[in-house]
Design a protein around this motif. Structure first.
Motif, short mmCIF file in Angstrom:
data_model
loop_
_atom_site.label_atom_id
_atom_site.label_comp_id
_atom_site.label_asym_id
_atom_site.label_seq_id
_atom_site.Cartn_x
_atom_site.Cartn_y
_atom_site.Cartn_z
N HIS A 82 0.92 -1.22 -0.16
CA HIS A 82 0.05 -0.16 0.14
C HIS A 82 0.85 1.29 -0.13
CE1 HIS A 82 0.62 -0.44 4.42
NE2 HIS A 82 0.60 1.07 4.21
N ASP A 83 2.00 1.14 0.35
CA ASP A 83 2.95 2.39 0.34
C ASP A 83 4.14 2.06 -0.34
OD1 ASP A 83 4.50 0.77 2.08
OD2 ASP A 83 4.68 2.07 3.63
N LYS A 84 4.06 1.26 -1.17
CA LYS A 84 5.13 1.00 -2.30
C LYS A 84 6.47 0.76 -1.31
CE LYS A 84 3.19 3.93 -5.76
NZ LYS A 84 2.29 4.73 -4.83
N GLY A 85 6.18 -0.42 -0.53
CA GLY A 85 7.57 -0.63 0.42
C GLY A 85 8.13 0.53 1.12
N GLY A 86 7.34 1.51 1.63
CA GLY A 86 8.00 2.86 2.39
C GLY A 86 8.24 3.64 1.65
N ASN A 87 8.19 3.62 0.22
CA ASN A 87 8.40 4.72 -0.50
C ASN A 87 7.33 5.94 -0.11
OD1 ASN A 87 10.69 4.35 -2.36
ND2 ASN A 87 9.60 2.67 -3.17
N ASP A 88 6.23 5.72 0.05
CA ASP A 88 5.15 6.68 0.28
C ASP A 88 4.99 7.16 1.63
OD1 ASP A 88 4.45 6.72 -2.39
OD2 ASP A 88 2.58 5.61 -2.05
N PHE A 89 6.03 6.68 2.66
CA PHE A 89 6.17 7.03 3.99
C PHE A 89 7.11 8.11 4.30
CE2 PHE A 89 7.01 6.85 8.49
CZ PHE A 89 5.81 6.61 9.14
N GLN A 90 6.75 9.14 4.35
CA GLN A 90 7.59 10.36 4.03
C GLN A 90 8.21 10.52 5.59
OE1 GLN A 90 8.37 12.08 0.98
NE2 GLN A 90 7.15 10.36 0.44
N LEU A 91 9.66 10.91 5.47
CA LEU A 91 10.14 11.20 6.86
C LEU A 91 11.03 12.63 6.76
CD1 LEU A 91 11.60 7.74 7.58
CD2 LEU A 91 10.00 8.71 8.92
N GLN A 92 11.51 13.10 7.89
CA GLN A 92 12.59 14.01 7.94
C GLN A 92 13.56 13.25 8.63
OE1 GLN A 92 12.78 17.42 7.40
NE2 GLN A 92 10.99 16.97 6.31
N PHE A 93 14.92 13.28 8.18
CA PHE A 93 16.07 12.64 8.78
C PHE A 93 17.20 13.55 8.66
CE2 PHE A 93 19.64 9.50 7.50
CZ PHE A 93 19.93 9.55 8.95
N GLY A 126 17.19 16.50 9.56
CA GLY A 126 16.64 17.83 8.92
C GLY A 126 15.86 18.00 7.48
N LYS A 127 16.10 16.78 6.97
CA LYS A 127 15.97 16.82 5.46
C LYS A 127 14.92 15.95 5.23
CE LYS A 127 19.76 19.32 4.71
NZ LYS A 127 19.78 20.68 3.99
N GLY A 128 14.29 16.08 4.06
CA GLY A 128 13.07 15.05 3.59
C GLY A 128 13.61 13.86 2.95
N THR A 129 13.06 12.77 3.41
CA THR A 129 13.47 11.33 2.64
C THR A 129 12.07 10.70 2.85
OG1 THR A 129 14.91 9.70 2.55
CG2 THR A 129 14.62 10.59 4.62
N ASN A 130 12.36 9.32 2.73
CA ASN A 130 11.28 8.31 2.86
C ASN A 130 11.82 6.93 3.48
OD1 ASN A 130 11.52 6.32 0.93
ND2 ASN A 130 11.44 7.91 -0.41
N LEU A 131 11.00 6.41 4.12
CA LEU A 131 11.49 5.05 4.78
C LEU A 131 12.20 4.11 4.00
CD1 LEU A 131 11.13 3.96 7.77
CD2 LEU A 131 9.12 2.52 6.86
N HIS A 132 11.65 4.05 3.07
CA HIS A 132 12.33 3.11 1.82
C HIS A 132 13.83 3.50 1.84
CE1 HIS A 132 12.40 0.10 -1.32
NE2 HIS A 132 13.46 0.86 -1.63
#
Length: 275
Positions: A155-166, A168-174
């Motif tokens: 449902h989230d393309k293996g974490g690709n659609d789970f947005q994160l701040q790491f 101080g920058k934007g990324t995603n769980l995948h």
């Protein structure tokens, strides 16, 4: 991915929406490390077989071809499209059980692709170019199947659609799992390899061929869906990476790299050793 890039969350979301079927497992460094771990465990005979298969390649080493399958969309778009679903399998929605007709229609998932390419590699009646291509796929897919997000949720393309701040920058769980946590150590390949070789080795299962791809994918899936891997706070999704997350989960990713390298060596020694 060829390099971990810190992009704005909205841009990441749009990029992964466009290229979700081609989502990569491990960054370039991760795939090279899997290959280099394996290379330390190959027999002299198998090393010679690999040298024959890779003769003429720009970098005729396992590490040199480790990311080839991720680069196909640039170099061979037709094969890249055909093989795009061979990099992953989505088992997260049903507690990591594997149902081939539903999860791998027509053999188009990493589990069946790894089995098929290993069989081609081991078949000495196949043309050299077929076995060379199979070797490239096997080296890559063993890495892929050990990256937890490549066996996780659809449902989230293996974490690709789970947005994160790491940091101080934007990324995603995948991306965090495939490269972010690794590159955050700022180690060269040589230094990282030395660290990974200190980890406990993975005993090879018997028989090695065909590879136990179902069990490997299911183990990766169980990591992906374990509580805490998707950050939460007060029962809600947390999109700022919690303090301590990397310290907790980077060792899990590194253990997976070591395991992948050991298993790749076992596959190659069995497929290319004395018939």
């Amino acid at each position: 991915m060829t390099r971990f890039r810190l992009l704005a969350p909205t841009l990441l979301l749009s990029l992964f929406a466009l290229h979700a079927p081609l989502a990569h497992a491990w960054g370039g460094q991760g795939h090279r490390l899997v290959a280099r771990i394996a290379d330390t465990e190959l027999t002299p005979q198998v090393k010679q077989q690999i040298a024959t298969l890779l003769a003429g390649e720009p970098d005729p080493t396992l590490a040199g071809i480790a990311s080839w399958a991720d680069e196909l969309r640039e170099h061979d778009p037709d094969l890249g499209k055909k093989s795009s679903r061979w990099h992953y399998v989505n088992l997260g929605e049903h507690d990591c059980a594997y149902d081939p007709p539903a999860d791998c229609p027509d053999g188009n998932c990493v589990i069946e692709a790894l089995k098929q390419q290993t069989a081609l590699l081991a078949d000495r009646s196949q043309p050299l170019d077929v076995r060379r291509q199979a070797l490239k796929f096997v080296v890559h897919f063993v890495g892929d199947i050990h990256q937890p997000m490549h066996a996780g949720y659809a449902h989230d393309k293996g974490g690709n659609d789970f947005q994160l701040q790491f940091n101080g920058k934007g990324t995603n769980l995948h991306s965090l799992w495939d490269s972010g946590m690794l590159y955050d150590r700022h180690l060269s390949d040589d230094a990282y390899l030395a660290q990974l070789l200190k980890l406990p080795a993975t005993p090879a299962a018997k028989p090695v061929l065909p590879p136990d791809a179902v069990a490997w994918a299911q183990a990766s899936c169980r990591v992906a869906i374990a509580p805490g891997v998707y950050p939460t706070k007060d029962g809600k999704e947390e999109h700022v990476l919690p303090e301590g997350y990397v310290a907790q989960y980077r060792p899990v990713a590194e253990a997976a790299l070591r395991q992948a390298g050991d298993r790749l060596a076992a596959i190659l020694n069995a497929a290319l050793g004395t018939p």
